[in-house]
Motif scaffolding. Structure first.
Motif, PDB file in Angstrom:
ATOM      1  N   SER A 479       0.832  -1.212   0.000  1.00  0.00           N
ATOM      2  CA  SER A 479       0.000   0.000   0.000  1.00  0.00           C
ATOM      3  C   SER A 479       0.860   1.253   0.000  1.00  0.00           C
ATOM      4  N   LEU A 480       0.344   2.284  -0.699  1.00  0.00           N
ATOM      5  CA  LEU A 480       1.019   3.569  -0.796  1.00  0.00           C
ATOM      6  C   LEU A 480       0.023   4.670  -0.452  1.00  0.00           C
ATOM      7  N   MET A 481       0.518   5.754   0.132  1.00  0.00           N
ATOM      8  CA  MET A 481      -0.330   6.900   0.422  1.00  0.00           C
ATOM      9  C   MET A 481       0.149   8.090  -0.406  1.00  0.00           C
ATOM     10  N   VAL A 482      -0.783   8.686  -1.165  1.00  0.00           N
ATOM     11  CA  VAL A 482      -0.465   9.833  -2.009  1.00  0.00           C
ATOM     12  C   VAL A 482      -0.525  11.093  -1.155  1.00  0.00           C
ATOM     13  N   ARG A 483       0.643  11.765  -0.973  1.00  0.00           N
ATOM     14  CA  ARG A 483       0.721  12.976  -0.155  1.00  0.00           C
ATOM     15  C   ARG A 483       0.598  14.250  -0.983  1.00  0.00           C
ATOM     16  N   GLU A 484       1.312  14.274  -2.142  1.00  0.00           N
ATOM     17  CA  GLU A 484       1.288  15.460  -2.997  1.00  0.00           C
ATOM     18  C   GLU A 484       1.144  15.029  -4.452  1.00  0.00           C
ATOM     19  N   ILE A 485       0.514  15.906  -5.240  1.00  0.00           N
ATOM     20  CA  ILE A 485       0.297  15.643  -6.666  1.00  0.00           C
ATOM     21  C   ILE A 485       0.558  16.937  -7.436  1.00  0.00           C
ATOM     22  N   PRO A 486       0.760  16.850  -8.765  1.00  0.00           N
ATOM     23  CA  PRO A 486       0.930  18.066  -9.558  1.00  0.00           C
ATOM     24  C   PRO A 486      -0.314  18.956  -9.438  1.00  0.00           C
ATOM     25  N   ALA A 487      -0.103  20.235  -9.223  1.00  0.00           N
ATOM     26  CA  ALA A 487      -1.225  21.148  -8.992  1.00  0.00           C
ATOM     27  C   ALA A 487      -2.192  21.170 -10.172  1.00  0.00           C
ATOM     28  N   GLY A 492      -8.089  15.442 -10.909  1.00  0.00           N
ATOM     29  CA  GLY A 492      -8.168  14.177 -11.627  1.00  0.00           C
ATOM     30  C   GLY A 492      -8.244  12.973 -10.721  1.00  0.00           C
ATOM     31  N   ASP A 493      -8.146  11.796 -11.333  1.00  0.00           N
ATOM     32  CA  ASP A 493      -8.178  10.523 -10.611  1.00  0.00           C
ATOM     33  C   ASP A 493      -6.768  10.213 -10.133  1.00  0.00           C
ATOM     34  N   GLN A 494      -6.484  10.496  -8.876  1.00  0.00           N
ATOM     35  CA  GLN A 494      -5.127  10.357  -8.352  1.00  0.00           C
ATOM     36  C   GLN A 494      -4.672   8.898  -8.318  1.00  0.00           C
ATOM     37  N   GLU A 495      -5.582   8.013  -7.949  1.00  0.00           N
ATOM     38  CA  GLU A 495      -5.225   6.594  -7.871  1.00  0.00           C
ATOM     39  C   GLU A 495      -4.834   6.050  -9.235  1.00  0.00           C
ATOM     40  N   ALA A 496      -5.619   6.391 -10.263  1.00  0.00           N
ATOM     41  CA  ALA A 496      -5.323   5.917 -11.619  1.00  0.00           C
ATOM     42  C   ALA A 496      -3.994   6.485 -12.104  1.00  0.00           C
TER      43      ALA A 496
END
Length: 581
Positions: A479-487, A492-496
């Motif tokens: 399992s992974l936890m998404v902390r930051e994403i491109p602004a 969008g669909d972060q998991e995908a």
């Protein structure tokens, strides 16, 4: 009940080997032509009947086979191309396994006639179903003729899987084309049922090679293809790639060669698709003929029985080299930068000079909200009395198309498509100037279930993912936890996105998913912020648009791959109006 282990008979072993090497008549053609080329042939004649099921014959003028070696030629594990295991680390020939002729002889009737330059006469051997029927002297010119008849006559179960005559002939033609594209110094002829289907003379000059390309892939590709010549760190990439407007509904005209060997490589196919991503119409496929030269010790050609696939020792390096080379090349294809103007009808080019008045150029600034027209200094090209590639505007049709006059004739520009590309490229440039990808911290972190391998990869590639704007924490074995994403991708669909990026890293060692998603968003913004149809432009605005197009990367296509302009020469108009007849 499980049987005891026993040794297979030579005949059964040969038929198993034949199943790996001989799938259909086209497989025979490939093996025989490659043997001819390895023998130094300068002319190869391929003659087939009933799609090759009834007969395949390959005749060449190569070095020939010594009479004493004819029996060995049809024996398993016999070859003149390698001797030691070390030779497999640097294969420089096309055929080397020593199984092709033995495999053919086990499932068909095979006749081989040959003569070397030092022999006073030729020799001939005939083998049916793995059994030698005759061997002895025979009249034959220097070179070799191999005739394979009645394929799978002794294995009816295999024969019933063959397709129609037309389908099998199409597969043979594909092999023929690949061999002709990889060996321009060899003349080729394909005959079917006694009729010449293709006749290709040796192509040693640039004009002759271009003519062969046109014969095999069509005038449209040959007339608009962009030449590739790239060298980097021991890798050499050459060939031709089609303009983004020359596409096909299927990936059936994509040819890639490694050290002269025609191969299908997923790594390279991915690199080419990525290079065309920004200029190709959705659902279409590019046309290309590419040749990669690499140190033979850095590529394994022994990973597939039919040698259709290879394995690179530095796959990531090859992928990045191919992508980078084509991406730069396609970006530079713009009006006046070596690109071939798009033609409305297929007519002969006749260049004539028509003087145009000097005009002051206008700059067109693009932003997310639309366009701003500003005065600019006189274009230095125009000030010297030359005509810019897209000429000067003379009017507009229904608020959709700009008409311009250049030294060749008439230029028709799709206003919205052109401004869409200009806006898009300026937005990409602004993004590239940023020191790093702008990220957004997740208010509610997203947990993604992955495989243990993907979780390990996420930890190993944390720096690479961070450069893409993705910050992950491992919270468990899978399992992974998404902390930051491109602004830009916050909605969008972060998991995908994470799954796709990790999948790319596993498959290709790199990923362009984030950039592709960002580009798609910027393209949408550019589309909505560009000049819309049915808007009347002044001549000042039209000329501003033309000058911007000439300076914009990928200026020949909009963000969706549609052409931004077309050219009609004065010679075309003269012909249409019957002038000079």
């Amino acid at each position: 009940m499980l049987k005891r282990i026993s040794r297979l008979s030579p005949f059964v072993a040969d038929q198993i080997a034949a199943g790996e090497v001989v799938e259909r008549p086209a497989s025979i053609v490939k093996e025989l032509i490659e043997n001819s080329i390895d023998a130094g042939a300068t002319r190869v004649v391929l003659d087939v009947e009933h799609g090759g099921v009834k007969r395949v014959q390959v005749q060449d003028d190569g070095a020939g086979i010594h009479a004493d070696d004819l029996r060995l030629a049809t024996a398993r594990h016999a070859t003149s191309k390698i001797e030691r295991a070390d030779d497999l680390d640097g294969i420089a020939t096309l055929g080397f396994r020593g199984e092709a002729l033995a495999s053919l002889a086990s499932v068909a009737r095979v006749s081989i006639a040959s003569r070397t330059a030092t022999a006073s006469q030729g020799a001939r051997i005939e083998v049916h179903g793995g059994e030698e029927l005759s061997i002895g002297p025979a009249a034959h010119p220097v070179g070799t003729t191999v005739t394979v008849t009645d394929l799978f006559y002794n294995t009816p179960a295999r024969r019933k899987f063959l397709k129609t005559e037309r389908t099998e002939l199409a597969h043979i033609e594909d092999v023929f084309v690949r061999q002709a594209l990889s060996h321009f110094d060899v003349a080729f002829e394909l005959r079917h049922g006694g009729r010449a289907v293709r006749v290709l003379e040796r192509a040693t000059s640039e004009d002759q090679r271009t003519r062969r390309i046109a014969q095999l892939l069509g005038d449209s590709f040959a007339g608009s293809a962009v030449t590739v010549e790239e060298v980097r760190g021991g890798l050499v990439l050459s060939g031709w790639v089609g303009a983004p407007t020359v596409t096909r509904s299927q990936a059936d005209q994509q040819y890639f060669f490694v050290n002269g060997r025609a191969v299908k490589d997923r790594l390279v196919s991915h690199a080419v698709r990525q290079a065309y991503r920004d200029v190709m119409f959705h659902g279409r496929h590019p046309v290309f003929v590419l040749y990669l030269q690499v140190d033979p010790t850095l590529v394994d050609v022994n990973v597939h029985p039919t040698k259709h696939e290879v394995r690179f020792r530095e796959g990531r390096l090859v992928h990045d080299f191919v992508f980078g080379s084509l991406n730069r090349l396609l970006r530079d294809v713009r009006p006046g930068a070596g690109s071939v103007p798009l033609k409305m009808p297929a007519v002969q080019d006749v260049h004539r000079s028509y003087p145009l008045p000097e005009q002051t150029t206008i700059g067109l600034e693009a932003s997310e909200s639309g366009s701003v027209v500003r005065e600019a200094a006189p274009n230095p090209i125009v000030a010297q009395g030359a005509v810019p590639p897209l000429g000067f505007a003379v009017g507009q049709i229904h608020g959709v198309y700009v008409l311009a006059q250049n030294s060749e004739g008439l230029v028709v520009v799709d206003t919205h498509a052109a401004h869409e590309r200009i806006t898009y490229e300026k937005m990409k440039t602004a993004r590239a100037r940023a020191e790093k990808v702008q990220t957004q911290r997740m208010l509610v972190p997203v947990v993604v279930d992955v495989t243990e391998r993907e979780a390990d990869l996420a930890e190993e590639c944390a720096e690479t993912l961070g450069a893409l704007g993705i910050v992950l924490d491992r919270t468990g074995p899978r399992s992974l936890m998404v902390r930051e994403i491109p602004a830009l991708l916050a909605g969008g669909d972060q998991e995908a996105l994470v799954r796709d990026v990790l999948s790319d890293l596993v498959e290709h060692g790199t990923s362009s998913r984030v950039q592709a998603a960002q580009d798609e968003l910027l393209a949408t913004i550019a589309c909505h912020g560009s000049v819309r149809a049915n808007r009347a432009l002044t001549l000042t605005e039209m000329n501003a648009l033309l000058r911007e197009m000439e300076q914009t990367e990928n200026g020949g296509q909009c963000n969706h791959g549609r052409p931004t302009y077309l050219v009609q020469s004065m010679a075309d108009f003269d012909r249409l109006f019957l002038r000079g007849l």
